[in-house]
Design a protein around this motif. Structure first.
Motif, PDB file in Angstrom:
ATOM      1  N   UNK A   1       0.834  -1.204   0.000  1.00 29.89           N
ATOM      2  CA  UNK A   1       0.000   0.000   0.000  1.00 29.89           C
ATOM      3  C   UNK A   1       0.873   1.260   0.000  1.00 29.89           C
ATOM      4  N   UNK A   2       0.530   2.187  -0.876  1.00 34.87           N
ATOM      5  CA  UNK A   2       1.321   3.409  -1.012  1.00 34.87           C
ATOM      6  C   UNK A   2       1.027   4.404   0.101  1.00 34.87           C
ATOM      7  N   UNK A   3       1.839   5.459   0.169  1.00 38.74           N
ATOM      8  CA  UNK A   3       1.646   6.524   1.145  1.00 38.74           C
ATOM      9  C   UNK A   3       0.698   7.589   0.631  1.00 38.74           C
ATOM     10  N   UNK A   4       0.556   8.636   1.421  1.00 46.44           N
ATOM     11  CA  UNK A   4      -0.308   9.733   0.989  1.00 46.44           C
ATOM     12  C   UNK A   4      -1.122  10.334   2.106  1.00 46.44           C
ATOM     13  N   UNK A   5      -2.472  10.106   2.095  1.00 44.91           N
ATOM     14  CA  UNK A   5      -3.234   9.157   1.267  1.00 44.91           C
ATOM     15  C   UNK A   5      -3.241   9.473  -0.233  1.00 44.91           C
ATOM     16  N   UNK A   6      -2.804  10.708  -0.596  1.00 40.45           N
ATOM     17  CA  UNK A   6      -2.956  11.109  -1.995  1.00 40.45           C
ATOM     18  C   UNK A   6      -1.879  10.558  -2.909  1.00 40.45           C
ATOM     19  N   UNK A   7      -1.051   9.655  -2.406  1.00 33.93           N
ATOM     20  CA  UNK A   7      -0.054   9.033  -3.271  1.00 33.93           C
ATOM     21  C   UNK A   7      -0.706   8.121  -4.295  1.00 33.93           C
ATOM     22  N   UNK A   8       0.115   7.432  -5.041  1.00 32.02           N
ATOM     23  CA  UNK A   8      -0.410   6.521  -6.058  1.00 32.02           C
ATOM     24  C   UNK A   8       0.604   5.423  -6.314  1.00 32.02           C
ATOM     25  N   UNK A   9       0.132   4.190  -6.374  1.00 26.40           N
ATOM     26  CA  UNK A   9       0.979   3.085  -6.818  1.00 26.40           C
ATOM     27  C   UNK A   9       1.096   3.158  -8.333  1.00 26.40           C
ATOM     28  N   UNK A  10       2.326   3.290  -8.806  1.00 24.92           N
ATOM     29  CA  UNK A  10       2.587   3.395 -10.244  1.00 24.92           C
ATOM     30  C   UNK A  10       3.647   2.369 -10.616  1.00 24.92           C
ATOM     31  N   UNK A  11       3.727   1.983 -11.873  1.00 24.94           N
ATOM     32  CA  UNK A  11       4.658   0.924 -12.280  1.00 24.94           C
ATOM     33  C   UNK A  11       6.084   1.426 -12.469  1.00 24.94           C
ATOM     34  N   UNK A  12       6.593   2.122 -11.451  1.00 25.20           N
ATOM     35  CA  UNK A  12       7.968   2.581 -11.484  1.00 25.20           C
ATOM     36  C   UNK A  12       8.902   1.557 -10.861  1.00 25.20           C
ATOM     37  N   UNK A  13      10.131   1.989 -10.622  1.00 31.58           N
ATOM     38  CA  UNK A  13      11.129   1.067 -10.073  1.00 31.58           C
ATOM     39  C   UNK A  13      10.752   0.700  -8.647  1.00 31.58           C
ATOM     40  N   UNK A  14      10.831  -0.584  -8.319  1.00 30.78           N
ATOM     41  CA  UNK A  14      10.476  -1.082  -7.001  1.00 30.78           C
ATOM     42  C   UNK A  14      11.409  -2.238  -6.667  1.00 30.78           C
ATOM     43  N   UNK A  15      12.448  -1.931  -5.887  1.00 25.41           N
ATOM     44  CA  UNK A  15      13.442  -2.955  -5.587  1.00 25.41           C
ATOM     45  C   UNK A  15      12.863  -4.080  -4.734  1.00 25.41           C
TER      46      UNK A  15
END
Length: 633
Positions: free
Chosen positions: A405-419
């Motif tokens: 789950x992403x931060x925020x709440x206004x953040x967004x999970x996006x298909x960027x780099x994720x180690x």
């Protein structure tokens, strides 16, 4: 700024100066053992230099400068570190319009409070100039206004002061002061100053003589949070601006605004029914704008606008594969665009686009492998949700799964780099990153759907994401772990309490455990801005108590891993400490990973390696124990 002011000037010796780096700043992968991330680029006004932030396996992210060749990185000169007299990650760099100065925003010791240092672009000048003033708690770079640097500085009470600083003399000109606000742009002394809490922000236009007006009429629930002044106006012409806003719209786009003492006129320049505008960057000559769009659940698209015409028009659409782009920067004449791109298999790296020739120069963005899969599902109340799914074995059946789950709440999970996602896939574990209600990228109505009393539905979205994965035979219901950072860490705590029995373990990084103690201990400007999202601590105490997981931690009986940075003043480490104490008092298995040299973000690659090791170990233990129990049955 007078170099004799020794309290503000530090000279860095040749011994501590930078090494000459042969590899280009955009070499994100490097050779074996030479992993590099490059981000937050800034092109010099003439396009001859590129500054950016480089992160390698050791140390904090640092600033570098590099001369560019005729074709960008091809034929470029050696990289040179920007050496600053402070330990901590560099977060942003900005060249002055004359190309003489480079401003660097740094977070000492990895914390959340920034300082600004100035260096010259002369490679033989090793001095660094501090811009902090007495009483400043944190400072942020805004932009350059001619020869002066525009900054926002916060004091201990949360008052924001927008100011212009002359690097030659150190003279400070105050533009405005507001509680919880922020200066967003300044040109020729005219400025845009953001006011309001999260989810209901607007801009004030401020004249050089200090007079100010709301930029747009009231539109409750709208967010107008960024923009650029194109013309400061005068006796015979209005002040002109472009602003990023969802004013009178469900989507975020670009407005042009003209205003004088007789009134304000605005009209849309760029809006899309299926996308939100992430960023707008305007060239210093005010003729070109780069727009970053958030499309298809979190991918990026770029448009280049010609602002010199009466009706701005799109002149280029640089082709992007399925990647996420950020931090656009233009040369003064709009000839070159640099941007950071990333995907699951490509760490953040800087690429350059030639606007006039309509082509990428040097390395162009590449299609990720594996490509991202956007999964859509429906919440229990009918709201459509989505998330990014990475399957360890696309042809396999139900498998151990981490829901992150992403931060925020206004953040967004996006298909960027994720180690961490990459590590999970290597272990045969699926990784799902949902966007619950309140996330960015779904429009204005979706973004407000978790406000205050909508928090309960937002927490239920987490369980609905799991149920969908189980129904689709993606996740093995007996081997599922929920993880998250910041607000996502709060959701981990909340779903383990509200949906006890669903999960086999939880990983909470920098998460709130009690919203009332969070309000008490966080930075004052963060607390004040959060009222419309979480609830007012004076008027809505009952709500805050009800949505605070700590009060019902007695429902948690599965292993938990807590992760925090010791210098986190956004979500103080006390939020983790009280959660750990409560669980250990009942002998619930708890592990804690505390980074003494990090804040709210974990930016050192060595620390992220350790983080990945501990997350993998935790999941292996949880999944292996469950597999053994199932085998015995």
């Amino acid at each position: 700024m007078d170099a004799t002011e020794t309290s503000d000037v530090t000279e860095v010796t040749e011994e501590t100066g930078s090494r000459q780096q042969a590899g280009p700043p955009d070499d994100a992968a490097g050779g074996p053992g030479e992993l590099r991330h490059t981000s937050s680029p800034c092109l010099s006004p003439d396009g001859l230099l590129l500054a950016c932030v480089v992160t390698e396996r050791t140390g904090y992210p640092r600033a570098v400068q590099r001369p560019l060749g005729p074709d960008g990185f091809k034929g470029a000169g050696p990289e040179r570190n920007v050496v600053l007299p402070v330990e901590g990650p560099v977060r942003r760099v900005a060249y002055s319009p004359d190309g003489r100065w480079l401003a660097c925003e740094v977070a000492p010791d990895g914390g959340e409070r920034e300082r600004i240092w100035l260096v010259t672009t002369d490679p033989d000048d090793h001095r660094a100039y501090a811009l902090n003033a007495p009483g400043d708690v944190t400072e942020q770079i805004v932009c350059w206004d001619g020869g002066r640097l525009a900054v926002t500085a916060f004091d201990a009470e949360g008052q924001a002061e927008g100011r212009l600083v002359d690097p030659e003399t150190g003279e400070i000109t105050v533009i405005d002061r507001r509680m919880g606000g922020a200066l967003k742009h300044s040109r020729d002394g005219a400025a845009l100053f953001r006011v309001g809490a999260r989810g209901n922000r607007e801009l004030l236009r401020i004249m050089p003589d200090g007079r100010w007006w709301p930029l747009l009429p009231t539109d409750t629930g709208s967010t107008t949070d960024a923009g650029e002044v194109l013309d400061a106006g005068g006796d015979d012409r209005p002040m002109r601006m472009v602003v990023r806003s969802d004013y009178s719209s469900d989507r975020v786009g670009l407005l042009e605004v003209r205003a004088d003492e007789s009134g304000t006129t605005s009209w849309p320049i760029a809006y899309r029914a299926d996308a939100d505008l992430d960023r707008v960057e305007v060239s210093y000559d005010r003729r070109t704008a780069a727009l970053l769009w958030n499309v298809h659940g979190g991918l990026s698209e770029i448009e280049i606008l010609d602002l010199s015409r009466r009706r701005p028009r799109v002149i280029a659409r640089p082709q992007l594969p399925e990647v996420v782009a950020s931090a656009p920067t233009l040369t003064a004449d709009g000839r070159l665009l640099a941007v950071t791109v990333e995907s699951l298999d490509q760490p953040p790296h800087v690429v350059i686009y030639d606007v006039r020739r309509r082509c990428w120069i040097g390395e162009s963005p590449a299609q990720p492998d594996p490509g991202p899969e956007l999964l859509r599902f429906t919440a229990r109340d009918g709201l459509e949700l989505s998330g990014w799914l990475y399957r360890a074995d696309p042809e396999g059946g139900p498998a151990p799964t981490v829901v992150h789950l992403h931060g925020g709440p206004e953040g967004q999970s996006r298909p960027g780099y994720d180690d961490i996602a990459r590590r999970m896939l290597d272990e045969g574990v699926n990784y799902f990153k949902p966007n619950v209600r309140g996330s960015t990228g779904g429009g204005r109505t979706f973004g407000h759907a978790d406000d205050r009393y909508g928090r309960f539905a937002g927490i239920d979205d987490v369980e609905d994401a799991l149920l969908h994965l189980v129904d689709e035979e993606i996740a093995d219901p007996e081997r599922v772990v929920v993880s998250g950072r910041s607000y996502g860490g709060y959701l981990v705590n909340a779903t383990l309490v509200r949906h006890a029995g669903r999960w086999r373990g939880g990983i909470a990084a920098c998460g709130m455990s009690d919203l009332q103690t969070f309000y008490r201990d966080t930075e004052p400007w963060i607390a004040a801005a959060a009222y419309p999202k979480y609830g007012n601590p004076l008027q809505e105490r009952e709500l805050l108590r009800e949505v605070s997981p700590l009060r019902r931690f007695y429902r948690i009986n599965v292993p938990m891993l807590f992760i925090h940075g010791a210098h986190d003043t956004n979500v103080p480490v006390s939020e983790t400490n009280q959660a750990v104490e409560e669980l250990r008092s009942r002998d619930v298995p708890v592990d804690v990973l505390l980074f003494e040299d990090e804040g709210h973000e974990f930016v050192k690659l060595a620390n992220r390696q350790l983080l990945g090791d501990r997350v993998v170990q935790f999941c292996q233990e949880v999944f292996d124990v469950r597999a053994q129990v199932d085998g015995e049955e």
